[in-house]
Design an enzyme around this catalytic site. Structure first.
Site, mmCIF file in Angstrom:
data_model
loop_
_atom_site.group_PDB
_atom_site.id
_atom_site.type_symbol
_atom_site.label_atom_id
_atom_site.label_comp_id
_atom_site.label_asym_id
_atom_site.label_seq_id
_atom_site.Cartn_x
_atom_site.Cartn_y
_atom_site.Cartn_z
ATOM 1 C CE LYS A 116 -4.122 -1.829 2.170
ATOM 2 N NZ LYS A 116 -5.012 -1.580 3.315
ATOM 3 N NE ARG A 292 -9.499 -9.178 -2.549
ATOM 4 C CZ ARG A 292 -10.427 -8.421 -1.992
ATOM 5 N NH1 ARG A 292 -11.658 -8.441 -2.455
ATOM 6 N NH2 ARG A 292 -10.161 -7.626 -0.966
ATOM 7 N NE ARG A 338 -19.261 -8.464 2.750
ATOM 8 C CZ ARG A 338 -17.956 -8.291 2.624
ATOM 9 N NH1 ARG A 338 -17.118 -8.937 3.422
ATOM 10 N NH2 ARG A 338 -17.472 -7.470 1.714
HETATM 11 P P1 ADP Z 1 -8.096 -3.227 4.276
HETATM 12 O O1 ADP Z 1 -7.286 -3.511 3.058
HETATM 13 O O2 ADP Z 1 -7.565 -3.859 5.513
HETATM 14 O O3 ADP Z 1 -9.562 -3.464 4.054
HETATM 15 P P2 ADP Z 1 -8.457 -0.354 3.776
HETATM 16 O O4 ADP Z 1 -7.339 0.567 3.532
HETATM 17 O O5 ADP Z 1 -9.266 -0.772 2.585
HETATM 18 O O6 ADP Z 1 -7.913 -1.650 4.543
HETATM 19 O O7 ADP Z 1 -9.432 0.261 4.860
HETATM 20 C C1 ADP Z 1 -10.521 -0.448 5.392
HETATM 21 C C2 ADP Z 1 -11.436 0.484 6.161
HETATM 22 O O8 ADP Z 1 -10.723 1.125 7.237
HETATM 23 C C3 ADP Z 1 -11.992 1.643 5.328
HETATM 24 O O9 ADP Z 1 -13.141 1.285 4.618
HETATM 25 C C4 ADP Z 1 -12.296 2.651 6.426
HETATM 26 O O10 ADP Z 1 -13.478 2.344 7.111
HETATM 27 C C5 ADP Z 1 -11.128 2.466 7.386
HETATM 28 N N1 ADP Z 1 -10.014 3.385 7.050
HETATM 29 C C6 ADP Z 1 -8.899 3.107 6.351
HETATM 30 N N2 ADP Z 1 -8.105 4.187 6.218
HETATM 31 C C7 ADP Z 1 -8.736 5.197 6.852
HETATM 32 C C8 ADP Z 1 -8.441 6.593 7.072
HETATM 33 N N3 ADP Z 1 -7.327 7.162 6.622
HETATM 34 N N4 ADP Z 1 -9.351 7.338 7.758
HETATM 35 C C9 ADP Z 1 -10.496 6.785 8.234
HETATM 36 N N5 ADP Z 1 -10.821 5.490 8.077
HETATM 37 C C10 ADP Z 1 -9.964 4.703 7.392
#
Ligand code: ADP
Length: 449
Positions: A116, A292, A338
């Site tokens: 990331k 994916r 889900r």
């Molecule tokens: P993962 O790959 O573990 O799913 P993500 O980066 O997609 O991680 O983030 C998952 C969730 O975490 C997001 O949908 C959001 O709810 C929260 N999140 C991630 N980054 C932030 C941020 N910078 N600020 C607020 N919430 C965040």
């Protein structure tokens, strides 16, 4: 087209892929662990092979075992589904070097997006907005504290190799931050074997908006609109919908264009998802790209009429997309719940066991994607999702009624499920108005009487 496709997964997604293969007249090969002998994907596939014991490290993550099945069955492609090996760049590379087509993007793209920190860097270069934060993984604590002051607390520490909401910690101040870094590093090391973490501004009460991308191997890229996945528990999605109640046409257009830009910036091919956070002032930030098919892909299938799994297979076979952006029109509203084998009354502890009763809802606009059947024994070894309930209607109000009706019709006995919890979400006034964000469960549901 492929002669035979091996499905390197289990549960509902393996069933979903096998169904698509059947409709394309492509023979399918299932693989399964010792506890999955009676699973639906094993029954539905044309051929099935046991690849090891229940522990997924020795079965669904066992690359040599899966590759040998591909070899003996003469499968010329592998669909990895989601989870397990779906975002494992090494696996994609093994497929590439063995002459078996991996149904997904190239191993280089998986590796790039799986890191990331690198993905953020690539997006910054491509002119895609990212959440303000570190440009590299955290090494120097003093510099990190300085940067946190600069961007302003709260901040969130996240695992570079993160997924499934693991390895994330929020910090409200400098003291918190030192601890958050250590905890996140420890969790990241345990979950992903990589302790690397980075820091972003914690966006308060954002919405999670993601765009479905389809890109062929000839440079054509389109998006299939968005999904709103803001209803989350511990950063994990539980309800998804398309379109998002939060997007006006103009913003949808702009974010969609950005999502396509993300895919083009890395010469993406196959299906993928570009995830953004949208804040209260309608600023949006790229957070990651999933390389994916997503659990929640059916809501997009309902509103666009496009079969995403079949498109993945066609794209991997080298075919060109047969539609362009103007052909994509979102019609009506789709919602997905889900349904997990968990006890919402007892802190969502897993509730594996035998399905004594399993009666699924039906009628117009109701779809169930599931890998279980009456009498099936849900093993404790894997993900707790039992079924996805997806509904479609011409507007949101009607879709909500349909979902409520379908949840009411769903009878599962023998195990505890999250169905009652979904009914609570659905009956919440904020949710009904479409007025929600990623802290909805915490702020609006847990405090409710
Ligand atoms: P993962 O790959 O573990 O799913 P993500 O980066 O997609 O991680 O983030 C998952 C969730 O975490 C997001 O949908 C959001 O709810 C929260 N999140 C991630 N980054 C932030 C941020 N910078 N600020 C607020 N919430 C965040």
């Amino acid at each position: 087209m492929f002669n035979k496709v091996l499905v390197a997964n289990r549960g509902e997604i393996a069933v979903r892929i096998i169904r698509a293969l059947k409709e394309l007249s492509i023979p399918s090969v299932a693989v399964y662990s010792e506890v999955d002998r009676d699973s639906l994907h094993v029954k539905l596939a044309d051929e099935a092979y046991c690849i090891g014991p229940a522990n997924s490290n020795q079965s669904y993550l066992n690359i040599p075992a899966i590759m040998s099945v591909a070899e003996v069955t003469d499968a010329d492609a592998i669909h990895p589904g989601y989870g397990f090996l779906a975002e494992n760049a090494h696996f994609a590379e093994v497929c590439e070097s063995s002459g078996v087509k991996f149904i997904g993007p190239s191993s280089e793209i998986i590796a790039l997006m799986g890191d990331k920190v690198k993905a953020r860097e690539t997006m910054i270069k491509a002119g895609v907005p990212v959440v303000p934060g570190t440009e590299q993984s955290l090494t120097d604590i003093e510099k990190t504290l300085e940067l946190a002051e600069e961007i302003g607390y709260p901040v969130i520490v996240k695992a570079a190799a993160g997924g499934g909401g693991k390895g994330m910690r929020i910090a409200q101040n400098a003291k918190d931050l030192k601890k958050a870094i250590q905890t996140a590093q420890r969790e990241a090391e345990a979950a992903f074997g990589n302790a690397e973490v980075y820091m972003e501004k914690y966006v308060e009460e954002p919405r999670h908006i993601e765009f479905q991308i389809l890109a062929d191997e000839h440079g054509n890229v389109i998006h299939l609109g968005e999904r709103d996945c803001s209803i989350q528990r511990r950063h994990q999605k539980i309800v998804e919908e398309s379109p998002s109640p939060a997007l006006e046409e103009g913003l949808r257009y702009e974010m969609g264009q950005k999502a396509v830009k993300v895919a083009k910036a890395v010469s993406y091919a196959n299906a993928g998802t570009v995830e953004f956070l949208l804040d209260k002032d309608n600023n949006y930030y790229f957070i990651e790209m999933n390389t994916r098919v997503q659990v929640e892909h059916p809501v997009t299938e309902y509103v666009t009429g496009i079969d995403i799994i079949k498109e993945q297979i066609r794209i991997a076979a080298g075919e060109k997309l047969v539609f362009n952006q103007d052909d994509i029109k979102l019609k009506g509203v789709a919602l997905e719940c889900r349904i997990n084998a968990e006890d919402p009354e007892k802190g969502f502890i897993p509730s594996p066991g035998r399905l004594e009763e399993y009666i699924i809802p039906g009628g117009p606009g109701v779809r169930i994607d599931s890998g279980v059947y009456p009498g099936y024994f849900i093993p404790p070894n894997y993900d707790s999702m039992v079924a996805k309930l997806i509904v479609w209607e011409e507007d949101r109000e009607k879709a909500l009624s349909r979902m409520e009706r379908a949840l009411d019709e769903f009878f599962i006995d023998g195990i505890k499920t999250t169905i009652p919890y979904h009914l609570r979400i659905l009956n919440n006034a904020y949710f009904r108005k479409g007025n929600y964000h990623t802290n909805f469960i915490h702020r609006r549901l847990n405090n409710e009487k």
